[in-house]
Scaffold this motif. Sequence first.
Motif, short mmCIF file in Angstrom:
data_model
loop_
_atom_site.label_atom_id
_atom_site.label_comp_id
_atom_site.label_asym_id
_atom_site.label_seq_id
_atom_site.Cartn_x
_atom_site.Cartn_y
_atom_site.Cartn_z
N LEU A 32 47.65 27.46 -29.33
CA LEU A 32 48.23 26.21 -28.84
C LEU A 32 49.56 25.87 -29.52
N GLY A 33 50.13 26.84 -30.21
CA GLY A 33 51.42 26.63 -30.87
C GLY A 33 51.33 26.05 -32.26
N GLY A 34 50.16 26.15 -32.88
CA GLY A 34 49.97 25.63 -34.24
C GLY A 34 50.92 26.27 -35.24
N ILE A 35 51.37 25.44 -36.17
CA ILE A 35 52.32 25.87 -37.19
C ILE A 35 51.64 25.78 -38.55
N GLU A 36 51.66 26.90 -39.29
CA GLU A 36 51.04 26.91 -40.62
C GLU A 36 52.06 26.49 -41.66
N ALA A 37 51.60 25.69 -42.60
CA ALA A 37 52.43 25.25 -43.72
C ALA A 37 51.72 25.64 -45.01
N GLY A 38 52.48 25.90 -46.05
CA GLY A 38 51.92 26.10 -47.38
C GLY A 38 51.05 27.31 -47.56
N SER A 39 51.34 28.38 -46.85
CA SER A 39 50.49 29.57 -46.99
C SER A 39 50.60 30.19 -48.38
N GLY A 40 51.62 29.83 -49.13
CA GLY A 40 51.81 30.40 -50.47
C GLY A 40 50.71 30.03 -51.46
N HIS A 41 50.12 28.85 -51.32
CA HIS A 41 49.06 28.45 -52.26
C HIS A 41 47.67 28.91 -51.81
N TYR A 42 47.56 29.43 -50.61
CA TYR A 42 46.24 29.82 -50.08
C TYR A 42 45.54 30.89 -50.93
N PRO A 43 46.23 31.96 -51.35
CA PRO A 43 45.54 32.96 -52.20
C PRO A 43 45.01 32.35 -53.50
N ALA A 44 45.73 31.42 -54.09
CA ALA A 44 45.25 30.78 -55.31
C ALA A 44 43.98 29.98 -55.03
N MET A 45 43.92 29.34 -53.87
CA MET A 45 42.74 28.57 -53.51
C MET A 45 41.53 29.49 -53.32
N VAL A 46 41.73 30.60 -52.64
CA VAL A 46 40.65 31.56 -52.44
C VAL A 46 40.18 32.10 -53.79
N ALA A 47 41.11 32.44 -54.66
CA ALA A 47 40.76 32.97 -55.99
C ALA A 47 39.99 31.93 -56.81
N LEU A 48 40.41 30.69 -56.74
CA LEU A 48 39.73 29.64 -57.51
C LEU A 48 38.30 29.43 -57.02
N HIS A 95 37.86 21.90 -33.64
CA HIS A 95 38.76 23.06 -33.68
C HIS A 95 39.94 22.87 -34.64
N GLN A 96 40.23 21.64 -35.00
CA GLN A 96 41.36 21.39 -35.89
C GLN A 96 41.02 21.67 -37.36
N TRP A 97 39.73 21.81 -37.69
CA TRP A 97 39.36 22.10 -39.08
C TRP A 97 39.76 23.52 -39.44
N ASN A 98 40.26 23.70 -40.65
CA ASN A 98 40.66 25.02 -41.09
C ASN A 98 40.72 25.07 -42.60
N THR A 99 40.65 26.27 -43.16
CA THR A 99 40.87 26.43 -44.59
C THR A 99 42.37 26.56 -44.88
N ARG A 100 43.14 26.73 -43.85
CA ARG A 100 44.60 26.78 -43.96
C ARG A 100 45.17 25.46 -43.46
N VAL A 101 46.43 25.23 -43.74
CA VAL A 101 47.09 24.02 -43.23
C VAL A 101 47.83 24.42 -41.96
N ILE A 102 47.22 24.12 -40.82
CA ILE A 102 47.82 24.44 -39.51
C ILE A 102 47.81 23.17 -38.68
N VAL A 103 48.99 22.78 -38.23
CA VAL A 103 49.13 21.58 -37.40
C VAL A 103 49.51 22.02 -36.00
N VAL A 104 48.74 21.52 -35.03
CA VAL A 104 49.03 21.80 -33.63
C VAL A 104 49.84 20.64 -33.08
N PRO A 105 51.08 20.91 -32.66
CA PRO A 105 51.92 19.83 -32.12
C PRO A 105 51.24 19.12 -30.94
N GLY A 106 51.34 17.81 -30.96
CA GLY A 106 50.82 17.02 -29.85
C GLY A 106 49.39 16.54 -30.00
N LEU A 107 48.66 17.11 -30.96
CA LEU A 107 47.29 16.64 -31.16
C LEU A 107 47.32 15.39 -32.04
#
Length: 175
Positions: A32-48, A95-107
């Motif tokens: 749906l055109g979702g845009i991910e933000a902050g993927s750089g901190h995701y590996p640290a979150m998984v590791a923690l 469907h908007q829940w995620n372990t990543r930060v993804i925002v779908v425009p218009g929702l």
Amino acid sequence: MIWYTALVMAVACERFAELALALRNTRWSRALGGIEAGSGHYPAMVALHTALLAGCLAEVRLAARPFLPLLGWTMVAVVVAAQALRWWCIRTLGHQWNTRVIVVPGLPLVTGGPYRWLRHPNYVAVAAEGLALPLAHGAWVTALAFTVLNALLMAVRIRCEEGALAFATAAEVRT
């Protein structure tokens, strides 16, 4: 310690279920055109979060932490309550829940369920579980380390989410 190992493994299984759901929701969001933000901190979150589970078992075994019934059973109740809150968040976001930060425009921003009272209720669940799971069997070093590191990570994560939501909201207003 067998019951405690089973508890930690149950939480690990729950994490795998979350990851499977997050993967499905990621595909839905991106379609749906979702845009991910902050993927750089995701590996640290998984590791923690992985270190939390490993640390619980390692500290109890290597430091011979005793089970203290009053503390232990209280913390098990907190772990169960944290799981209930987490799944309430997941169900509310759908469907908007995620372990990543993804925002779908218009929702629209979700304001129901636990989001009526808290801006980031899932992180309350994470903090409660991260403290309670180790303390259920006296693993206070793991509880302390996770709590401090999680607070630092959440400062980054929440700032990232707020920025992504503000950007999406501003883009919606401009259109």
